[in-house]
Design a protein around this motif. Sequence first.
Motif, PDB file in Angstrom:
ATOM      1  N   TYR A  79       0.650  -1.278   0.108  1.00 20.07           N
ATOM      2  CA  TYR A  79      -0.056   0.319   0.217  1.00 20.07           C
ATOM      3  C   TYR A  79       0.980   1.691  -0.182  1.00 20.07           C
ATOM      4  O   TYR A  79       0.366   2.295   0.248  1.00 20.07           O
ATOM      5  CB  TYR A  79      -1.015   0.525   0.967  1.00 20.07           C
ATOM      6  CG  TYR A  79      -2.086  -1.548   1.507  1.00 20.07           C
ATOM      7  CD1 TYR A  79      -1.891  -1.468   0.329  1.00 20.07           C
ATOM      8  CD2 TYR A  79      -2.707  -1.530   2.521  1.00 20.07           C
ATOM      9  CE1 TYR A  79      -3.196  -2.473   0.645  1.00 20.07           C
ATOM     10  CE2 TYR A  79      -3.632  -2.253   2.406  1.00 20.07           C
ATOM     11  CZ  TYR A  79      -3.939  -3.126   1.609  1.00 20.07           C
ATOM     12  OH  TYR A  79      -4.804  -4.163   1.333  1.00 20.07           O
ATOM     13  N   MET A 112      -6.922   0.532  13.424  1.00 28.04           N
ATOM     14  CA  MET A 112      -8.111  -1.053  12.762  1.00 28.04           C
ATOM     15  C   MET A 112      -6.883  -1.714  13.728  1.00 28.04           C
ATOM     16  O   MET A 112      -7.938  -2.683  15.130  1.00 28.04           O
ATOM     17  CB  MET A 112      -7.603  -2.502  12.182  1.00 28.04           C
ATOM     18  CG  MET A 112      -8.780  -3.359  12.221  1.00 28.04           C
ATOM     19  SD  MET A 112      -9.590  -3.687  11.022  1.00 28.04           S
ATOM     20  CE  MET A 112      -7.454  -4.717  10.265  1.00 28.04           C
ATOM     21  N   ASN A 131      -3.490  -7.741  11.104  1.00 32.03           N
ATOM     22  CA  ASN A 131      -3.253  -6.634  11.690  1.00 32.03           C
ATOM     23  C   ASN A 131      -3.788  -6.126  13.158  1.00 32.03           C
ATOM     24  O   ASN A 131      -4.474  -5.245  13.628  1.00 32.03           O
ATOM     25  CB  ASN A 131      -4.508  -5.675  10.587  1.00 32.03           C
ATOM     26  CG  ASN A 131      -3.998  -6.131   8.787  1.00 32.03           C
ATOM     27  OD1 ASN A 131      -2.858  -6.288   8.653  1.00 32.03           O
ATOM     28  ND2 ASN A 131      -4.149  -5.206   8.040  1.00 32.03           N
ATOM     29  N   TYR A 146     -10.793   1.444   8.378  1.00 31.40           N
ATOM     30  CA  TYR A 146     -11.414   2.913   7.881  1.00 31.40           C
ATOM     31  C   TYR A 146     -11.629   1.977   6.318  1.00 31.40           C
ATOM     32  O   TYR A 146     -12.402   3.057   5.450  1.00 31.40           O
ATOM     33  CB  TYR A 146     -11.321   3.876   8.703  1.00 31.40           C
ATOM     34  CG  TYR A 146     -10.086   4.433   8.343  1.00 31.40           C
ATOM     35  CD1 TYR A 146      -8.967   4.626   8.769  1.00 31.40           C
ATOM     36  CD2 TYR A 146     -10.129   5.563   7.109  1.00 31.40           C
ATOM     37  CE1 TYR A 146      -7.109   4.990   8.416  1.00 31.40           C
ATOM     38  CE2 TYR A 146      -8.413   6.227   6.799  1.00 31.40           C
ATOM     39  CZ  TYR A 146      -7.645   5.541   7.685  1.00 31.40           C
ATOM     40  OH  TYR A 146      -6.323   5.730   7.174  1.00 31.40           O
ATOM     41  N   VAL A 147     -10.406   2.231   5.661  1.00 35.76           N
ATOM     42  CA  VAL A 147     -10.333   2.002   4.420  1.00 35.76           C
ATOM     43  C   VAL A 147     -10.984   1.438   3.270  1.00 35.76           C
ATOM     44  O   VAL A 147     -12.076   1.341   2.477  1.00 35.76           O
ATOM     45  CB  VAL A 147      -9.086   1.722   4.122  1.00 35.76           C
ATOM     46  CG1 VAL A 147      -8.377   2.101   2.339  1.00 35.76           C
ATOM     47  CG2 VAL A 147      -8.029   2.727   4.969  1.00 35.76           C
ATOM     48  N   HIS A 148     -11.730   0.129   3.790  1.00 36.76           N
ATOM     49  CA  HIS A 148     -11.770  -1.127   3.672  1.00 36.76           C
ATOM     50  C   HIS A 148     -13.417  -1.473   4.281  1.00 36.76           C
ATOM     51  O   HIS A 148     -14.479  -0.923   3.560  1.00 36.76           O
ATOM     52  CB  HIS A 148     -11.316  -2.705   4.189  1.00 36.76           C
ATOM     53  CG  HIS A 148     -10.480  -2.673   2.814  1.00 36.76           C
ATOM     54  ND1 HIS A 148      -9.365  -2.166   3.749  1.00 36.76           N
ATOM     55  CD2 HIS A 148      -9.922  -3.390   2.372  1.00 36.76           C
ATOM     56  CE1 HIS A 148      -7.775  -2.471   2.571  1.00 36.76           C
ATOM     57  NE2 HIS A 148      -8.904  -3.030   1.984  1.00 36.76           N
ATOM     58  N   CYS A 188      -5.299   4.761   2.430  1.00 37.06           N
ATOM     59  CA  CYS A 188      -4.722   4.714   4.129  1.00 37.06           C
ATOM     60  C   CYS A 188      -4.071   6.234   4.018  1.00 37.06           C
ATOM     61  O   CYS A 188      -3.213   5.688   3.733  1.00 37.06           O
ATOM     62  CB  CYS A 188      -4.288   3.437   4.429  1.00 37.06           C
ATOM     63  SG  CYS A 188      -3.972   3.443   5.836  1.00 37.06           S
ATOM     64  N   MET A 222      -0.661   4.677   5.435  1.00 37.66           N
ATOM     65  CA  MET A 222       0.706   4.446   4.669  1.00 37.66           C
ATOM     66  C   MET A 222       1.156   5.322   4.121  1.00 37.66           C
ATOM     67  O   MET A 222       2.195   4.886   3.846  1.00 37.66           O
ATOM     68  CB  MET A 222      -0.494   3.779   4.448  1.00 37.66           C
ATOM     69  CG  MET A 222      -0.352   1.979   4.829  1.00 37.66           C
ATOM     70  SD  MET A 222       0.870   1.396   4.517  1.00 37.66           S
ATOM     71  CE  MET A 222       0.011  -0.628   5.382  1.00 37.66           C
TER      72      MET A 222
HETATM   73  S1  SF4 Z   1      -5.371  -0.131   5.096  1.00 41.31           S
HETATM   74 FE1  SF4 Z   1      -4.483   1.603   6.660  1.00 41.31          FE
HETATM   75  S2  SF4 Z   1      -6.022   1.440   8.154  1.00 41.31           S
HETATM   76 FE2  SF4 Z   1      -6.515  -0.472   6.550  1.00 41.31          FE
HETATM   77  S3  SF4 Z   1      -5.676  -2.581   8.205  1.00 41.31           S
HETATM   78 FE3  SF4 Z   1      -4.414  -1.109   6.242  1.00 41.31          FE
HETATM   79  S4  SF4 Z   1      -3.269  -0.114   7.735  1.00 41.31           S
HETATM   80 FE4  SF4 Z   1      -4.932  -0.076   9.015  1.00 41.31          FE
END
Ligand code: SF4
Length: 314
Positions: A36, A98, A123, A184-186, A270, A273
Amino acid sequence: MGPTSALETLRKGLITPEEIRRLAEEKGYTIVAHNYQIPELQQIADYIGDSLQLARLVTTIPSQKILFLGVDFMAEMMKVLNPERKIIVPVRHSTCPMANSLEVKDVIEAKQKYNAPFVVYVNSRTEVKAYADVVCTSANAVDVVNKLDSDTVLFGPDKNLASYVAEKTGKKIIPIPGETGYCYVHNYVKEDEIRFLISKYPDAKVMVHPEVPSNIRKLADFVGSTSQMEKYPTTTDAKEFIVVTEVGMLSKLENLYPDRKFIPVSSMVCYNMKKNTLKNTYLALLEEKYEVLVDEDIARKARRAVEKMLELTR
Ligand code: SF4
């Protein structure tokens, strides 16, 4: 390069991918980046992958010094599996909401209440992994839960992955912490947005990450982790793919399959990231910081939960 020329590089904004690669080689660092990360950082990485793939891969390479580009729980996971190596990250507080949603006290309470094994998604925070019976990834969560000798399983922190595992295994999955555990992204991807992309690209296959809610999974041709998404195009003649995960994944897919078209869901970014940049990556190499450290007792317990996963999925 001496300090003056490094300062010149910074002052003049000359930080190019080539200059970072040169500095990494000079200082003896291997650069490892999560799927990502921004394309410019993927470009300078020696290895790109998902968090567990990378943590395990690092155990097999000769380099003792690793620059990791991702978020904190991933860097810690790398340290847990590679305690003897020096691991640095460009940003101290590049974290994952998360992972932070599940605390040790939630796990202790749930274990007392349900007396069931606890499967923790990779995660998650390292201290939470230390309280888990077994770790899983989004690629092997179903397999891990199927192999446990229990019809009731505690699962955290992602409630959406928990519901996917429940669908696939038929077991009673109790998500902890519950409603507040999600990416939150998904989690916030809009069904309307995916339906719009499907109508715009009617021949495209829809691949989705299992961290999305079930109404989005229902629209998918393929549900899988980022490492499984990497392989999916080899199984179909489709030329177009709608990619329902963090937009950084597009760069990897485009490099792997230059003759195919990958369509992002533009809202899926994200920000944690994206805290890593060319500039702070350059500085991290220059000053060899910030070093990732994990308490040895917590690392030992977390390692045990990872080893249990490897044993179950062998
Ligand atoms: S995309 Fe970002 S917020 Fe979502 S699990 Fe991965 S690190 Fe966490």
